[in-house]
Structure formats: structure tokens, C-alpha cells
Design a protein around this motif. Sequence first.
Motif, PDB file in Angstrom:
ATOM      1  N   TYR A 152       0.845  -1.200   0.000  1.00 57.71           N
ATOM      2  CA  TYR A 152       0.000   0.000   0.000  1.00 57.71           C
ATOM      3  C   TYR A 152       0.875   1.243   0.000  1.00 57.71           C
ATOM      4  CZ  TYR A 152       1.025   0.943   4.952  1.00 57.71           C
ATOM      5  OH  TYR A 152       1.660   1.247   6.130  1.00 57.71           O
ATOM      6  N   GLU A 153       0.232   2.380  -0.199  1.00 62.77           N
ATOM      7  CA  GLU A 153       0.921   3.672  -0.085  1.00 62.77           C
ATOM      8  C   GLU A 153       0.590   4.279   1.264  1.00 62.77           C
ATOM      9  OE1 GLU A 153       1.273   8.087  -2.205  1.00 62.77           O
ATOM     10  OE2 GLU A 153       0.049   6.522  -3.137  1.00 62.77           O
ATOM     11  N   ASN A 154       1.592   4.528   2.068  1.00 61.50           N
ATOM     12  CA  ASN A 154       1.404   5.113   3.394  1.00 61.50           C
ATOM     13  C   ASN A 154       1.209   6.620   3.239  1.00 61.50           C
ATOM     14  OD1 ASN A 154       1.446   5.853   6.072  1.00 61.50           O
ATOM     15  ND2 ASN A 154       3.289   4.714   6.589  1.00 61.50           N
ATOM     16  N   ASN A 155      -0.033   6.997   3.000  1.00 57.17           N
ATOM     17  CA  ASN A 155      -0.359   8.368   2.620  1.00 57.17           C
ATOM     18  C   ASN A 155      -1.748   8.677   3.160  1.00 57.17           C
ATOM     19  OD1 ASN A 155      -1.266  10.694   1.205  1.00 57.17           O
ATOM     20  ND2 ASN A 155       0.034  10.212  -0.554  1.00 57.17           N
ATOM     21  N   SER A 156      -1.901   9.808   3.854  1.00 57.59           N
ATOM     22  CA  SER A 156      -3.191  10.152   4.445  1.00 57.59           C
ATOM     23  C   SER A 156      -4.271  10.403   3.400  1.00 57.59           C
ATOM     24  CB  SER A 156      -3.047  11.394   5.340  1.00 57.59           C
ATOM     25  OG  SER A 156      -2.608  12.510   4.590  1.00 57.59           O
ATOM     26  N   ASN A 157      -3.901  10.620   2.137  1.00 60.17           N
ATOM     27  CA  ASN A 157      -4.905  10.735   1.080  1.00 60.17           C
ATOM     28  C   ASN A 157      -5.487   9.376   0.697  1.00 60.17           C
ATOM     29  OD1 ASN A 157      -4.678  13.552   0.762  1.00 60.17           O
ATOM     30  ND2 ASN A 157      -2.868  13.296  -0.533  1.00 60.17           N
ATOM     31  N   LYS A 158      -4.819   8.297   1.116  1.00 61.97           N
ATOM     32  CA  LYS A 158      -5.263   6.951   0.766  1.00 61.97           C
ATOM     33  C   LYS A 158      -5.984   6.257   1.919  1.00 61.97           C
ATOM     34  CE  LYS A 158      -2.990   7.622  -3.053  1.00 61.97           C
ATOM     35  NZ  LYS A 158      -3.671   7.918  -4.336  1.00 61.97           N
ATOM     36  N   LEU A 159      -5.494   6.459   3.144  1.00 56.97           N
ATOM     37  CA  LEU A 159      -6.108   5.804   4.306  1.00 56.97           C
ATOM     38  C   LEU A 159      -5.763   6.571   5.567  1.00 56.97           C
ATOM     39  CD1 LEU A 159      -4.127   2.554   5.296  1.00 56.97           C
ATOM     40  CD2 LEU A 159      -3.152   4.443   4.011  1.00 56.97           C
ATOM     41  N   GLU A 160      -6.630   6.458   6.564  1.00 58.48           N
ATOM     42  CA  GLU A 160      -6.405   7.107   7.853  1.00 58.48           C
ATOM     43  C   GLU A 160      -7.096   6.310   8.945  1.00 58.48           C
ATOM     44  OE1 GLU A 160      -6.162  11.914   7.183  1.00 58.48           O
ATOM     45  OE2 GLU A 160      -8.145  11.004   7.219  1.00 58.48           O
ATOM     46  N   MET A 161      -6.558   6.399  10.161  1.00 58.85           N
ATOM     47  CA  MET A 161      -7.306   5.930  11.325  1.00 58.85           C
ATOM     48  C   MET A 161      -7.850   7.154  12.050  1.00 58.85           C
ATOM     49  SD  MET A 161      -4.755   4.844  14.438  1.00 58.85           S
ATOM     50  CE  MET A 161      -3.596   3.814  13.577  1.00 58.85           C
ATOM     51  N   ALA A 162      -9.083   7.018  12.531  1.00 58.29           N
ATOM     52  CA  ALA A 162      -9.770   8.148  13.156  1.00 58.29           C
ATOM     53  C   ALA A 162      -9.651   8.065  14.669  1.00 58.29           C
ATOM     54  CB  ALA A 162     -11.235   8.156  12.746  1.00 58.29           C
ATOM     55  N   ILE A 163      -9.124   9.134  15.277  1.00 61.05           N
ATOM     56  CA  ILE A 163      -9.052   9.228  16.736  1.00 61.05           C
ATOM     57  C   ILE A 163      -9.715  10.552  17.134  1.00 61.05           C
ATOM     58  CG2 ILE A 163      -7.568   9.254  18.773  1.00 61.05           C
ATOM     59  CD1 ILE A 163      -5.530   7.640  17.289  1.00 61.05           C
ATOM     60  N   PRO A 164     -11.044  10.556  17.305  1.00 54.80           N
ATOM     61  CA  PRO A 164     -11.732  11.798  17.691  1.00 54.80           C
ATOM     62  C   PRO A 164     -11.305  12.332  19.055  1.00 54.80           C
ATOM     63  CG  PRO A 164     -13.283  10.184  16.803  1.00 54.80           C
ATOM     64  CD  PRO A 164     -11.989   9.470  17.016  1.00 54.80           C
ATOM     65  N   LEU A 165     -10.915  11.421  19.950  1.00 60.16           N
ATOM     66  CA  LEU A 165     -10.451  11.842  21.275  1.00 60.16           C
ATOM     67  C   LEU A 165      -9.215  11.032  21.619  1.00 60.16           C
ATOM     68  CD1 LEU A 165     -10.987  13.513  23.912  1.00 60.16           C
ATOM     69  CD2 LEU A 165     -12.227  11.492  24.751  1.00 60.16           C
ATOM     70  N   ALA A 166      -8.064  11.700  21.705  1.00 63.14           N
ATOM     71  CA  ALA A 166      -6.843  11.018  22.111  1.00 63.14           C
ATOM     72  C   ALA A 166      -6.907  10.706  23.605  1.00 63.14           C
ATOM     73  CB  ALA A 166      -5.626  11.886  21.796  1.00 63.14           C
ATOM     74  N   PHE A 167      -5.956   9.932  24.079  1.00 63.81           N
ATOM     75  CA  PHE A 167      -5.927   9.529  25.484  1.00 63.81           C
ATOM     76  C   PHE A 167      -6.098  10.747  26.391  1.00 63.81           C
ATOM     77  CE2 PHE A 167      -3.450   8.763  29.386  1.00 63.81           C
ATOM     78  CZ  PHE A 167      -4.132   7.658  29.879  1.00 63.81           C
ATOM     79  N   THR A 168      -7.109  10.690  27.264  1.00 59.88           N
ATOM     80  CA  THR A 168      -7.470  11.816  28.119  1.00 59.88           C
ATOM     81  C   THR A 168      -7.642  11.323  29.549  1.00 59.88           C
ATOM     82  OG1 THR A 168      -8.611  12.934  26.297  1.00 59.88           O
ATOM     83  CG2 THR A 168      -9.193  13.622  28.526  1.00 59.88           C
TER      84      THR A 168
END
Length: 312
Positions: A260-276
Motif C-alpha cells: 500500500y501507499e502510506n499516505n493520508s490521502n489513501k487511508l487514515e485511522m480516526a481518533i476523535p479523542l486522544a488519550f485523556t
Amino acid sequence: MFKKDNFKSLNLDAAGDIFFARQLEFVQAKVYEFQYPALKSFQLIPVNFDIPAGAEYVTTTQFQSVGRARIIQSYADDLPEAGLIGTQLTNKVQSIGASYRYSHQEIRAAQMGNIALSTKLAEAARRAVEQTMNTLAFFGNTSVGMTGLFNNPNVPVQAVPADGTGGNTEWTTKTPDQILRDMNFIVNQVVVNSNEVEMPDTLLLPMAQYTLIASTPRSANSDTTILNYFLLNNPYIKNVVPVPQMAAAGTGGADIMIAYENNSNKLEMAIPLAFTQYAPQERNLEFVIPCEARFGGVSIYYPYSLIIGEGI
């Protein structure tokens, strides 16, 4: 940032309140110094922190280009049309929780000795949360409607040739030439499937297969390994990375590889809230610090920019 007012209900004297507030502030600041853990998914999948923490779903539109151009005459009014076919995929955002605690006696002992409360408990809570996100990033969780990198239904899956010893597909039964053929074949399929639009730059392998190609000579008369030869000669791949979770991650427990291409235009993981970390809660003879994160799975915008090779 914790202030003395946050601790009015805590069963400590004024000096204890101030000490605990300052110590907990130090613990939390120390834990937040490490923005990116050493878990593989955070290195291999771009992270999107821009989704609001209150979001319940992350909906991704996956695109495939269609149409082509042709030679035309002057004043032509029948221009061929190009466009995109879109498929929507929705991941439900999930909350991930953990906690750590200090007893009254631990706080008094730390105050008496003028020492810092250990950061190990907070680090363990953060590690637990991020390990869960790491697993979800790779495997998703179908029971809660979440897809990961390994189980996105729109990513092509290609079995490698079954021409190893005894008609097997596993690399332990194949020659270096056959292993190189499999690696190049899977990488080239991304280019072929996308009509040369997509060009992968990363190949992920299980640990055993990575160790095999990193320690096996290209041939009996060569001091170059299979891995070195591949990286020197494949026109696309810049990084080959071992990922232990890829063992038995395919159909029927088959080992897989992913190009795969490691590129945010191709794929992303969603973290709406980081460790808090939240304000401490007094429970009996201890203070419990609740921790939370929110995770929305992995979104793949162009499925043909990836391919899974099975059976290695």
C-alpha cells in the motif's frame, strides 16, 4: 491542569490537597510527553485527529475513477465523460476506557518523603488504551460495526501461487526466486488493478516471513539477502516492515502481506479523542483517575491503493 478547587471534596488536609494536585499534574504532564507510542499501527497508518470527540460515526466515501478521454475534432459536442464511483463505508466510533489509582497511604508516604508519585500507573493506563486502539486499527471489530486495515471489504485480496514444495503457497516451501516473484507480483497488482494510478511504497509482512527474507541469501552464490535484493530492484517499495499481527490474519488463518501507499490521502485511522485523563474520584481509601479515548476505525479512501496477498 488541576487547581486546589478541584480537590475540596477530597479527604486530605490543605497541604495534602496541594501536594496531590501538583504531583498528579506532574504525572499527567510526564505521560503526555510521548505523543506517538511504539505500536505499529500508529507508524503505518496516518492518524486523523480532526473528527469531533462527540461524533458517533465516521463515514468514508471510497472512490474509483471511471471513464477515459479520446481524440476529438474541433467544435466537438460529444466529449467523453470521466468521473468517480463512490461507495460509502461507515465505522461507529467507540469509547475506550481505563483507569489508575493511588491510595491515601501512597499519597501520604510520597508527601512525607517529598518524592514524586510514580508515573508508571498512568503510563500503564495509556498503554492499555493505545494497545486496544492498535488492535482495532488492524482487525476492527465487526460486532460493533468497525473495520480495520486487515478486514476492509473493498480491499482486493490475491492468493499467491501454490507452487512451493508439495503444491503449497507458504514461503518456507519456496525458493528465493519464488519468494521474490510473490513479492513483486503482489506489489505490481496494485499498479495493474488501478491502471497505474496507484503506486505502493510500503510492504507489510508477518514477523516470520520478514525474518526469512532478511536472513536468507538471494542465491547460493550471493551475499545479498532476499530483502536487500527486493528493495534494490523493486521500482515502488521503499519500506518493508514486519507486523506480528499479520500472522494468521487471512482467510482460514492464512498469513498475509499488504502492499500500500502510506499516505493520508489513501487511508487514515480516526481518533476523535486522544488519550485523556479526568479529575480524580475518591472511592473509599483511594483516588481513581478515569481515562478515556475514542476511536473510529480505519478509513480507506482508495481501496485499489492497497492489496492483501494471502497464503505466504
